[in-house]
Design a protein around this motif. Structure first.
Motif, PDB file in Angstrom:
ATOM      1  N   LEU A  71       0.821  -1.208   0.000  1.00  0.00           N
ATOM      2  CA  LEU A  71       0.000   0.000   0.000  1.00  0.00           C
ATOM      3  C   LEU A  71       0.854   1.256   0.000  1.00  0.00           C
ATOM      4  CD1 LEU A  71      -2.880  -1.097   2.368  1.00  0.00           C
ATOM      5  CD2 LEU A  71      -3.040  -0.593  -0.059  1.00  0.00           C
ATOM      6  N   ARG A  72       2.030   1.184   0.588  1.00  0.00           N
ATOM      7  CA  ARG A  72       2.909   2.352   0.548  1.00  0.00           C
ATOM      8  C   ARG A  72       3.359   2.664  -0.876  1.00  0.00           C
ATOM      9  NH1 ARG A  72       6.832   3.266   5.713  1.00  0.00           N
ATOM     10  NH2 ARG A  72       5.202   3.342   7.284  1.00  0.00           N
ATOM     11  N   GLY A  73       3.374   1.637  -1.714  1.00  0.00           N
ATOM     12  CA  GLY A  73       3.745   1.871  -3.098  1.00  0.00           C
ATOM     13  C   GLY A  73       2.740   2.729  -3.843  1.00  0.00           C
ATOM     14  N   GLU A 186      -3.809  -6.001  -4.425  1.00  0.00           N
ATOM     15  CA  GLU A 186      -2.880  -5.369  -5.369  1.00  0.00           C
ATOM     16  C   GLU A 186      -1.552  -5.043  -4.677  1.00  0.00           C
ATOM     17  OE1 GLU A 186      -2.615  -1.174  -7.830  1.00  0.00           O
ATOM     18  OE2 GLU A 186      -4.579  -2.120  -7.590  1.00  0.00           O
ATOM     19  N   GLY A 187      -1.642  -4.583  -3.436  1.00  0.00           N
ATOM     20  CA  GLY A 187      -0.439  -4.262  -2.687  1.00  0.00           C
ATOM     21  C   GLY A 187       0.403  -5.493  -2.390  1.00  0.00           C
ATOM     22  N   LEU A 188      -0.238  -6.595  -2.006  1.00  0.00           N
ATOM     23  CA  LEU A 188       0.494  -7.822  -1.735  1.00  0.00           C
ATOM     24  C   LEU A 188       1.201  -8.336  -2.982  1.00  0.00           C
ATOM     25  CD1 LEU A 188      -2.015  -9.762   0.565  1.00  0.00           C
ATOM     26  CD2 LEU A 188       0.078  -8.588   1.249  1.00  0.00           C
ATOM     27  N   LEU A 189       0.546  -8.235  -4.119  1.00  0.00           N
ATOM     28  CA  LEU A 189       1.172  -8.667  -5.366  1.00  0.00           C
ATOM     29  C   LEU A 189       2.386  -7.814  -5.701  1.00  0.00           C
ATOM     30  CD1 LEU A 189      -2.042  -9.359  -7.483  1.00  0.00           C
ATOM     31  CD2 LEU A 189      -0.417 -11.076  -6.614  1.00  0.00           C
ATOM     32  N   ALA A 190       2.263  -6.505  -5.508  1.00  0.00           N
ATOM     33  CA  ALA A 190       3.379  -5.606  -5.808  1.00  0.00           C
ATOM     34  C   ALA A 190       4.550  -5.848  -4.865  1.00  0.00           C
ATOM     35  CB  ALA A 190       2.919  -4.153  -5.713  1.00  0.00           C
TER      36      ALA A 190
END
Length: 512
Positions: A71-73, A186-190
Motif C-alpha cells: 500500500l505504501r507503493g 494489489e499491494g500484496l502482489l506488488a
C-alpha cells in the motif's frame, strides 16, 4: 522416468551439511528428487542451464510487512526530497483530492528533512480540509493534518501539532482503515514481486490483526482468499496479533495451521517502540534525551500475557528493541516455562536491538530465536551509534554473541524499511554501515552463518525446516540463482550481487 526439470551447469550450495555442493538438481512435482549422479538416466521436461552461476536455497525474510509495503507503493513518496520539495509534493497530491479526501505520504525521515513536520505544514493552500497522513519510515510515528485531528475531536492538548507516536497513531488508523480488499491484494502482489526480485521465496508477515504495522483482520481475509485462489506471489507465514488471535482461537485452530503456501506462524506481541524515534524502552535514556522510552503495558500485565499465550501453545514473537523491553520479555518467558514447561517452544524476540551481556545466557537457555534486521545498521547505523553512545554500540543487533550462546539468528528486512537479504548478509559479515563506519566488529559472523540466517536458520524460526531452508531431496524446490558467488566476492560487494532468477516449487517466479 521423466521429471519436470533438471538444473544443470550450476554451482549449487545446498546449506545442508550432508551434501554441501552439487552441480545438477532434479525437480518433480515441486520437490527436489536428487542431485548429480542421482539423476543418471532421467529425462526432464525442462532443462535449466544456470550458466555456472551460484544456486542457493530461496531466501526467507523472517520479519516483514507485505501488506503495508504494497500500500505504501501507492502513496506519495518524499524519500530523498528536501523540506520544501517534500511539502510541495504533498500539496500537489492534495490538490487532486476532494475536501475530506485522503493523502497518504511515505518516505518521511526527519533526519533527511532537517526537522520534524507538523500539522501546520499540512494545513494551507490545497492541503486545507484534506486528511493527510505522513508516515515515518519506522512506522512508529506519523504526522497528520488538522483535518485528521478535527475528525478525531482533538481541539486542544499536545497532539495539536499533529505529531503522533506509537499508540497515538490509532487516531488516524481508526479513520483510515479498512482498505478495500482489492487494494490490499494489489499491494500484496506488488510487494511480493519486489521480494522475488531479491531472491526471497518465503516471507513471515509480522503482525496481522492490529497495530500500526497491520491492516487489521481485513489483511488476513485477503491472504486466505489469495491462497485459495492460488494467487499468492510467494510463500507466507503469518504472525497473528490483536483481534485476529481470539477469532483464530475461537475456531479451535492452533499455531501451525495452514499449508505449504500460507500458514499461521506465531502470535506477535509489542513491548516497546522504535529506537530512532526514541520510544524503545531502555534502562538508560538515549543520548540527548532524558526519557528512557516506555513499555507498552505494565510489567505484571506483560508477564501475564506472555504466560497465557505460552500456555495456549503459541510460538511467541515478541517485539522488544530496548534492553528494558528485553528484560520484560525474558521475565515473562522464564515465568512461562517455569509454570508450564514446553520443549522446543521456539519463542522469538523480534529486533532485540539492545542486548546486554547478562541477557545472552538467559536467551540461550530459553532456546530463543532473534528476528534480526542487519540492514537497519547498514542504512542508519551511524545514527543508532550516536543515540546509544559508545558503551552501548556492542549491544546493537548482535551477531556472533548470539550464535556463541546458542541463540538462533533469523535474518529479515522489516520491509517497508529498506534492505535485502544479500545486503543483510553483507552487514552480518563486515559490520559496517553504508558510510563505512565499523559497528562492533567483534560481532562479525562467517559468510556461511550469515547465509544460514536467511535460509536454514530462518526456516527453523518459522517451523518450516521440513520443507524449506536447505536444498535436500524431498524438500521444496525453492531456489535463487545469483550472478556472482557471495562466498567469493569481496565482502563489500555482497549486497550488490544481482539476482538472476527466483524459483518456487521449481517454477520460475521472477527472472532478470
Amino acid at each position: 522416468m521423466k521429471i519436470d526439470s533438471i538444473v544443470v551447469n550450476a554451482d549449487i550450495v545446498t546449506m545442508h551439511a550432508g551434501r554441501p555442493k552439487a552441480a545438477k538438481m532434479g525437480v518433480w512435482n515441486g520437490r527436489i528428487v536428487g542431485f548429480d549422479d542421482d539423476l543418471s538416466g532421467l529425462e526432464a521436461g525442462t532443462v535449466v542451464d544456470a550458466g555456472g552461476r551460484v544456486v542457493l536455497p530461496g531466501f526467507i525474510d523472517s520479519h516483514t510487512h507485505l501488506g503495508l509495503t504494497g500500500l505504501r507503493g501507492r502513496a506519495v513518496d518524499i524519500a530523498g526530497l528536501a523540506l520544501g520539495d517534500a511539502v510541495a509534493a504533498i500539496e500537489a497530491a492534495a490538490a487532486g483530492r476532494e475536501p475530506g479526501g485522503w493523502v497518504e505520504v511515505v518516505g518521511y525521515d526527519p533526519r533527511a528533512l532537517g526537522r520534524k513536520l507538523a500539522a501546520s505544514d499540512l494545513s494551507g493552500g490545497s492541503c486545507e480540509g484534506r486528511k493527510i497522513w505522513v508516515r515515518d519510515i519506522s512506522s512508529h510515528s506519523s504526522v497528520v493534518s488538522p483535518a485528521v485531528l478535527e475528525a478525531a475531536g482533538i481541539t486542544s492538548g499536545e497532539l495539536l501539532d499533529g505529531r503522533l507516536e506509537e499508540d497515538d497513531q490509532q487516531i488516524v488508523l481508526d479513520q483510515r482503515l479498512p482498505y478495500p480488499p482489492e487494494d490490499i491484494e494489489e499491494g500484496l502482489l506488488a510487494a511480493g514481486k519486489t521480494c522475488l526480485a531479491q531472491g526471497i521465496t518465503t516471507c513471515v508477515e509480522a503482525g496481522v490483526g492490529g497495530g500500526g504495522a497491520s491492516l487489521r483482520h481485513d489483511e488476513l481475509s485477503v491472504y486466505l482468499a489469495m491462497a485459495e485462489a492460488g494467487t499468492l506471489p510467494l510463500r507466507t507465514c503469518l504472525m497473528l496479533t490483536g483481534e485476529a488471535v481470539p477469532h483464530f482461537e475461537s475456531l479451535g485452530l492452533a499455531a501451525g495451521f495452514g499449508g505449504d503456501w500460507l500458514s499461521v506462524h506465531a502470535q506477535k506481541m509489542w513491548l516497546d517502540g522504535g529506537m530512532l524515534v526514541r520510544s524503545a524502552a531502555v534502562t538508560e535514556p538515549f543520548v540527548g534525551s532524558e526519557h528512557p522510552g516506555a513499555l507498552l503495558g505494565e510489567e505484571e500485565e506483560i508477564l501475564e500475557r506472555i504466560v497465557a499465550a505460552h500456555r495456549a501453545g503459541w510460538q511467541l514473537a515478541i517485539h522488544a528493541i530496548g534492553d528494558r523491553a528485553i528484560d520484560a520479555a525474558l521475565d515473562g518467558l522464564l515465568a512461562a516455562q517455569e509454570k508450564y514447561p514446553r520443549a522446543d517452544a521456539r519463542h522469538r524476540i523480534e529486533h532485540a536491538g539492545m542486548v546486554r551481556e547478562d541477557h545472552l545466557p538467559v536467551m540461550g537457555r530459553l532456546g530463543l530465536g532473534v528476528g534480526s534486521q542487519p540492514c537497519f545498521l547498514w542504512d542508519s547505523g551511524d545514527d543508532y551509534a550516536n543515540i546509544v553512545g559508545p558503551h552501548r554500540v556492542p549491544w546493537l543487533y548482535r551477531g556472533k554473541s548470539f550464535l556463541d550462546n546458542g541463540i538462533k539468528l533469523l535474518g529479515s528486512t522489516d520491509r517497508p524499511l529498506p534492505g535485502s537479504p544479500l545486503r543483510g548478509i553483507q552487514f552480518f559479515v563486515e559490520r559496517r554501515s553504508s558510510s563505512g563506519r565499523s559497528l562492533a566488529p567483534e560481532e562479525r559472523i562467517s559468510r556461511h552463518e550469515a547465509v544460514a540466517a536467511f535460509t536454514a536458520t530462518a526456516a527453523w524460526g518459522s517451523r518450516r525446516e521440513h520443507l524449506l531452508g536447505t536444498l535436500e531431496v524431498g524438500k521444496a524446490a525453492d531456489y535463487v540463482v545469483l550472478e556472482e558467488d557471495p562466498f567469493a566476492v569481496e565482502t563489500s560487494r555482497i549486497g550488490d550481487i544481482p539476482v538472476a532468477a527466483t524459483y518456487i516449487d521449481g517454477v520460475p517466479r521472477w527472472q532478470r
